[in-house]
Structures are given as C-alpha cells and as structure tokens.
Write a protein that holds these residues in place. Structure first.
Motif, PDB file in Angstrom:
ATOM      1  N   SER A 158      28.693  -4.133   5.572  1.00  0.00           N
ATOM      2  CA  SER A 158      29.301  -5.085   6.498  1.00  0.00           C
ATOM      3  C   SER A 158      28.911  -4.788   7.939  1.00  0.00           C
ATOM      4  O   SER A 158      28.551  -5.691   8.706  1.00  0.00           O
ATOM      5  CB  SER A 158      30.824  -5.045   6.352  1.00  0.00           C
ATOM      6  N   ALA A 159      28.949  -3.517   8.319  1.00  0.00           N
ATOM      7  CA  ALA A 159      28.595  -3.137   9.693  1.00  0.00           C
ATOM      8  C   ALA A 159      27.134  -3.441   9.982  1.00  0.00           C
ATOM      9  O   ALA A 159      26.782  -3.901  11.076  1.00  0.00           O
ATOM     10  CB  ALA A 159      28.889  -1.650   9.911  1.00  0.00           C
ATOM     11  N   THR A 162      26.632  -7.338  10.230  1.00  0.00           N
ATOM     12  CA  THR A 162      27.257  -7.853  11.448  1.00  0.00           C
ATOM     13  C   THR A 162      26.384  -7.584  12.664  1.00  0.00           C
ATOM     14  O   THR A 162      26.183  -8.455  13.517  1.00  0.00           O
ATOM     15  CB  THR A 162      28.645  -7.218  11.651  1.00  0.00           C
ATOM     16  N   LEU A 165      23.234  -9.921  12.568  1.00  0.00           N
ATOM     17  CA  LEU A 165      23.521 -11.330  12.813  1.00  0.00           C
ATOM     18  C   LEU A 165      24.024 -11.595  14.229  1.00  0.00           C
ATOM     19  O   LEU A 165      24.166 -12.751  14.627  1.00  0.00           O
ATOM     20  CB  LEU A 165      24.544 -11.835  11.783  1.00  0.00           C
ATOM     21  N   LYS A 166      24.270 -10.547  14.988  1.00  0.00           N
ATOM     22  CA  LYS A 166      24.612 -10.717  16.399  1.00  0.00           C
ATOM     23  C   LYS A 166      23.357 -10.713  17.281  1.00  0.00           C
ATOM     24  O   LYS A 166      23.441 -10.916  18.486  1.00  0.00           O
ATOM     25  CB  LYS A 166      25.556  -9.605  16.860  1.00  0.00           C
TER      26      LYS A 166
END
Length: 310
Positions: A158-159, A162, A165-166
């Motif tokens: 998840s990290a 994230t 995708l930023k």
C-alpha cells in the motif's frame, strides 16, 4: 552527423550550465529545489499531457520491449549484487534499480522530443507510465522487505503504490490516456497554456540535473559503479533492441525504446537510495558517471536511428 550534434550538444550544454551555476553558487540549493519542483510538479506533466492528447497511434511495442528487458535485467542485477558484491537485500534492490531506471524526465523527454519529434511521443508516454510505476514499485517493495522483513505485506504494498501514484508525471500520463480513450477535446486556450508551461520543462530539467550532479561524488564504490554503468548503458539497450525486433516494433518504437533504455541512471534511483539511507554513494556515483559517458553512447544511438528513420 551534424543533426546529431544539434540534438546532443545543447542537451549536455544545459547540464554543464547547471553544474557550473551550482559550483559557482550562482543559484542556491533552495533555488534548484524550487526549479526541480516546478519541472516535476507542473512543467513536465503539462508537456506530457499536451503531447499525449494529440492524435497518435502505436507506442505499445516500445513499452513491451523496454519493460520486459528492464524486469529481466533488474532480476539478474539483484541476484548478481547479492552473490558478487555480497550486498544485503535492500542494498541489492537499489543497486538493481540504478541498473535499469533511466533519467526519463530530466533527459529522456527533451532528448526524445529533440531527436524524433512528435512521432516519438506515443512510445515515450507508454514507457514513462509503465516504467515508473512498475520499476519504482518493484524496487520500493523489495527494499521495504529487506529493511522490514517482519512488516505486513499489505502495508508495504500500500505504501509503495501510494507513493508512485502521487507522482505528477505518472498522473499526467494516465490522465492523457484516459482523455484520449473517451475522445475528450482539449480547448484551444487550455492546450496553448499547457504548451507554454510545458515548453519550460526540457531546458529547466537539464539545468537542474546539472545542479544536482554538482553535489554528488563520482569516486564512491567504483567496482559497483562500473558494473551499474556497464549494465545501464550497454546491456539494457542491447537487450531492449533485441526484444523490440522480436515483438515486431516499428522503427520509431524501436528508436525510442532503445534510446530510453540507454539513458543514464536516473536521479530517482539516487533519491530513493537517500530516502532509505542505503547505498547512497553508489547510486550517486552511478548517476554522475553514467551521465558523463552517455554523451558518447547516446550520440551513437541517435545518429544511427536518425539515419534510418524515414
């Protein structure tokens, strides 16, 4: 040969100007940081979205060739770093990333635009999106596993996703694909604004790259650095070229894929190493040395492809 000189010399001249400005303190570290944020956060995404929303065809063959080659080289480099240089898993992951992750935004975008023009945009867009998400994702996950062997895999995944995708560059490429998929128009005033902002990206990116190189030592971990540079500038482009021929990529797709594969180690590899405080000297040295040597390798490749493209 004159055409190659007109493409390559201005690119490295801008890098040299940035390097000189940093060494002579003409631009402060804060100034370079602000310019870099402008390029990554605004100018480069505007340039890529404007180019990606113009009518175009193809590009898939380039992405398939370079991504397949990069994943294979990443795996082999990871294994080699563990066995030959006795690096731990986190160090080996960042070593492997330096072998495959090129300076796609700072150098790739301006070089592809200058060398191949608008026809080079579709292959470049596919490469930028997939390479950034998949290669940075793999390296981040393996590094996290190496540093935090007992961490829950869901948190690590998840990290990693994230963070990727930023990335404004990834988001701009995805947005362009979606825009074209739905056939949405870009109003003339919006496109002109994007083009004005995006026009600043190539020159400023190269200037900032030069400024960043001024603070990196090229003397660290010379054996590992030599291996990284050899893989990045020779082995990866050669394998990408072979795979491009194997999958039947068009001449322009092949040219863009091989040129992107031959880019020097990207600053993101150094930034990720610095984030994890692991192998920073090694990654930084690879950026400096591969950038210097790529003057010759990129000149040869661009000269070849410009000679055979229609």
């Amino acid at each position: 040969m004159g055409g190659v000189v007109e493409v390559v010399i201005p690119v490295f001249a801008m890098i040299a100007l940035g390097y000189g400005a940093a060494k002579r303190k003409l631009v402060s570290e804060e100034g370079f940081r602000g310019l870099t944020m402008f390029v990554f956060g605004l100018a480069a995404p505007a340039l890529l979205f404007a180019g990606g929303t113009r009518p175009h065809e193809g590009g898939g063959g380039a992405a398939v060739a370079i991504l397949s080659a990069s994943i294979l080289v990443f795996a082999l480099s990871l294994l080699g770093a563990r066995r030959v240089f006795r690096l731990n898993l986190a160090e080996a992951a960042l070593f492997a990333l330096a072998c495959v992750f090129g300076n796609s935004v700072m150098m790739g975008v301006p070089i592809i635009f200058a060398a191949y023009g608008p026809p080079g945009v579709p292959p470049m867009l596919g490469i930028l999106a997939l390479q950034t998400m998949i290669l940075l994702g793999m390296a981040t996950i393996v590094t996290e596993v190496g540093l935090h062997a007992n961490a829950p895999w869901r948190r690590v995944l998840s990290a990693s996703l994230t963070g990727i995708l930023k990335n404004p560059v990834v988001l701009s490429v995805i947005a362009a694909f979606i825009w074209m998929l739905f056939g949405l128009p870009v109003p003339g005033v919006v496109r002109r604004t994007l083009e004005l902002v995006g026009a600043a990206a190539p020159g400023v990116a190269l200037f900032c790259l030069g400024g960043g190189l001024a603070g990196i030592s090229a003397a660290a971990a010379w054996k590992e650095t030599t291996a990284i540079v050899g893989v990045k500038l020779l082995a990866l482009p050669a394998l990408t070229w072979g795979l491009a021929l194997l999958v039947g990529a068009t001449p322009i797709e092949t040219a863009v894929a091989v040129t992107m594969a031959a880019l020097p180690t990207g600053a993101n590899a150094f930034i990720l190493a610095r984030r994890y405080a692991t192998g920073t000297d090694r990654s930084g040295a690879a950026v400096v040395v591969s950038t210097a040597i790529s003057v010759l390798t990129l000149s040869a490749l661009i000269g070849h492809f410009r000679g055979i493209l229609p």
